[in-house]
Write an enzyme that holds these catalytic residues in place. Structure first.
Site, PDB file in Angstrom:
ATOM      1  N   TRP A  92       0.832  -1.206   0.000  1.00 35.91           N
ATOM      2  CA  TRP A  92       0.000   0.000   0.000  1.00 35.91           C
ATOM      3  C   TRP A  92       0.859   1.247   0.000  1.00 35.91           C
ATOM      4  CZ3 TRP A  92      -4.349  -1.221  -1.840  1.00 35.91           C
ATOM      5  CH2 TRP A  92      -4.940  -2.447  -1.533  1.00 35.91           C
ATOM      6  N   ASP A  95      -1.527   6.660   6.487  1.00 36.24           N
ATOM      7  CA  ASP A  95      -2.569   5.760   6.004  1.00 36.24           C
ATOM      8  C   ASP A  95      -2.835   4.777   7.149  1.00 36.24           C
ATOM      9  OD1 ASP A  95      -4.118   3.763   4.946  1.00 36.24           O
ATOM     10  OD2 ASP A  95      -2.757   3.253   3.301  1.00 36.24           O
ATOM     11  N   LYS A 140     -12.522  -1.842   7.474  1.00 38.23           N
ATOM     12  CA  LYS A 140     -11.826  -2.792   8.355  1.00 38.23           C
ATOM     13  C   LYS A 140     -12.246  -2.578   9.805  1.00 38.23           C
ATOM     14  CE  LYS A 140      -8.221  -2.399   4.973  1.00 38.23           C
ATOM     15  NZ  LYS A 140      -8.464  -3.630   4.216  1.00 38.23           N
TER      16      LYS A 140
HETATM   17  C1  PLP Z   1      -3.243  -0.096   4.555  1.00 37.54           C
HETATM   18  C2  PLP Z   1      -4.172   0.024   3.386  1.00 37.54           C
HETATM   19  N1  PLP Z   1      -4.141   1.137   2.643  1.00 37.54           N
HETATM   20  C3  PLP Z   1      -4.961   1.298   1.583  1.00 37.54           C
HETATM   21  C4  PLP Z   1      -5.836   0.304   1.208  1.00 37.54           C
HETATM   22  C5  PLP Z   1      -6.721   0.520   0.016  1.00 37.54           C
HETATM   23  O1  PLP Z   1      -7.982   0.830   0.491  1.00 37.54           O
HETATM   24  P1  PLP Z   1      -9.262   1.042  -0.442  1.00 37.54           P
HETATM   25  O2  PLP Z   1      -9.620  -0.290  -0.983  1.00 37.54           O
HETATM   26  O3  PLP Z   1     -10.250   1.606   0.519  1.00 37.54           O
HETATM   27  O4  PLP Z   1      -8.891   2.010  -1.513  1.00 37.54           O
HETATM   28  C6  PLP Z   1      -5.908  -0.864   1.951  1.00 37.54           C
HETATM   29  C7  PLP Z   1      -6.867  -1.921   1.589  1.00 37.54           C
HETATM   30  O5  PLP Z   1      -6.858  -3.017   2.070  1.00 37.54           O
HETATM   31  C8  PLP Z   1      -5.050  -1.014   3.067  1.00 37.54           C
HETATM   32  O6  PLP Z   1      -5.073  -2.128   3.814  1.00 37.54           O
END
Ligand code: PLP
Length: 360
Positions: free
Chosen positions: A103, A172, A196
């Site tokens: 991510w 994030d 989550k």
């Molecule tokens: C730490 C983290 N950042 C970003 C994301 C991406 O999130 P989204 O699907 O809401 O765009 C995730 C998705 O699992 C994640 O675990």
């Protein structure tokens, strides 16, 4: 009620039963309004009161002061990978990123479209199984970005990274938001997809300091400026009303558990029990290094892909779902977000011990 099984999914993920029951009860009529929660206008009194209550609950639980905005956006955490640099990284300036998983890497890709990116640390050399202890920052970073919990690799920052003073810290926190007390003073911007720890998918929570909102460029598209959401209390356009409502129920549930400090204690107990079991196992091992281990996503392997599959199949028939690890790590991943019940951890550790006895 249908029988519920233990859902270890990384997200969308398990929600507290009492939250689901209350949402169900309000589907046909929110309170005595005669209109279901999915059907209320976002400009109506009933919705507006709820919207304000959810923001107030966020502030109360996490101790968010008035110089921070609490915003409800859409587009997932993934849109924040772009909105953060669009709003905070001016051409010619540099943002520093701590790269601790897939991510963060995606966040880097988007930031590079807006300006310079400096990788202040990375744990890619060992497939992201640890959180680097040191960082090398650029001379004057526009901000420092990190991912507090790495959902795929099962690692988590035990505390905020030390960064040069005065530099905005951006996080994030998609997979560990509201899982422990928040030291809001250390941050300039925190964002998290809701699916989550906060509720259903479709909502992104953004907590941002006012000076960053004010500094953002005005020539960006309206929907891409934090200012739009801050000025209009996240009601410039139709917000994800149902997801906000369910997040409110989840926040009330967290408050009933005793707040974020109590939730952290429970999370530590759940994850601690599973790590102790893995550390004592002959067949299984946790993939994240001690000291970097996540309380939210516990990743583990046997070292034999066929045996991993056998374990996942055995778990499934015992009513334990969603344990297959991400393909980049393999093996298993048990996501133990706030709402995951302690009894589910007991069921998993029992199964691990059984498997150990049978397969050795
Ligand atoms: C730490 C983290 N950042 C970003 C994301 C991406 O999130 P989204 O699907 O809401 O765009 C995730 C998705 O699992 C994640 O675990």
């Amino acid at each position: 009620m249908t029988n519920r099984i233990y859902n270890f999914s990384a997200g969308p993920a398990v929600l507290p039963v009492e939250v689901l029951e209350e949402a169900r009860d309000n589907l046909l009529s929110l309170g005595t309004t005669g209109i279901g929660i999915l059907e209320h206008s976002h400009r109506g009194k009933a919705y507006m009161a709820m919207h304000e209550e959810v923001e107030a609950l966020c502030r109360e639980l996490a101790g968010i002061p008035d110089d921070f905005h609490v915003l409800f956006l859409q587009g997932g955490a993934s849109l924040q990978f772009s909105m953060v640099p669009m709003n905070l990284l001016r051409p010619g300036t540099t943002a520093d990123y701590l790269v601790t998983g897939a991510w963060s890497q995606k966040a880097v890709v988007e930031a590079r479209r807006c300006g310079n990116v400096h990788l202040a640390s990375s744990s890619e050399d060992r497939n992201f199984c640890y959180i680097p202890k040191t960082c090398t920052f650029s001379p004057q970073p526009a901000y420092v970005h990190f991912t507090s919990n790495n959902t795929i690799f099962g690692t988590q920052f035990a505390a905020e990274p030390e960064i040069p003073s005065g530099v905005p810290l951006v996080c994030d926190a998609s997979s560990d938001v509201f899982s422990r007390p928040l030291l809001i003073g250390k941050y300039a911007l925190i964002y998290a997809g809701s699916q989550k720890n906060l509720g259903p998918s479709g909502l992104t929570l953004v907590i941002i300091r006012d000076d960053l909102v004010k500094r953002g460029p005005k020539e960006l598209a309206t929907m891409l400026q934090y200012r739009t959401y801050a000025d209009e209390h996240s009601l410039y356009n139709t917000p994800p009303t149902f997801a906000i409502y369910v997040m409110g129920l989840v926040l009330k549930w967290i408050k009933k558990q005793g707040g974020l400090a109590a939730i952290e204690r429970i999370n530590r107990e759940k994850a601690g029990k599973l790590y102790r079991c893995l550390d004592g196992s002959r067949r299984f091992r946790a993939t994240a290094e001690p000291g970097s281990r996540s309380l939210m996503n516990v990743t583990f392997v046997t070292g034999d892909a066929a045996l991993d599959d056998k374990f996942i199949a055995a778990a499934k028939s015992a009513g334990l779902e969603g344990l297959k690890g991400h393909r980049s790590v393999g093996g298993m991943r048990a996501s133990l977000y706030n709402a995951f019940p302690p009894a589910g951890v007991d069921a998993l550790t029992d199964l691990i011990r059984d498997f150990d006895a049978r397969e050795s």
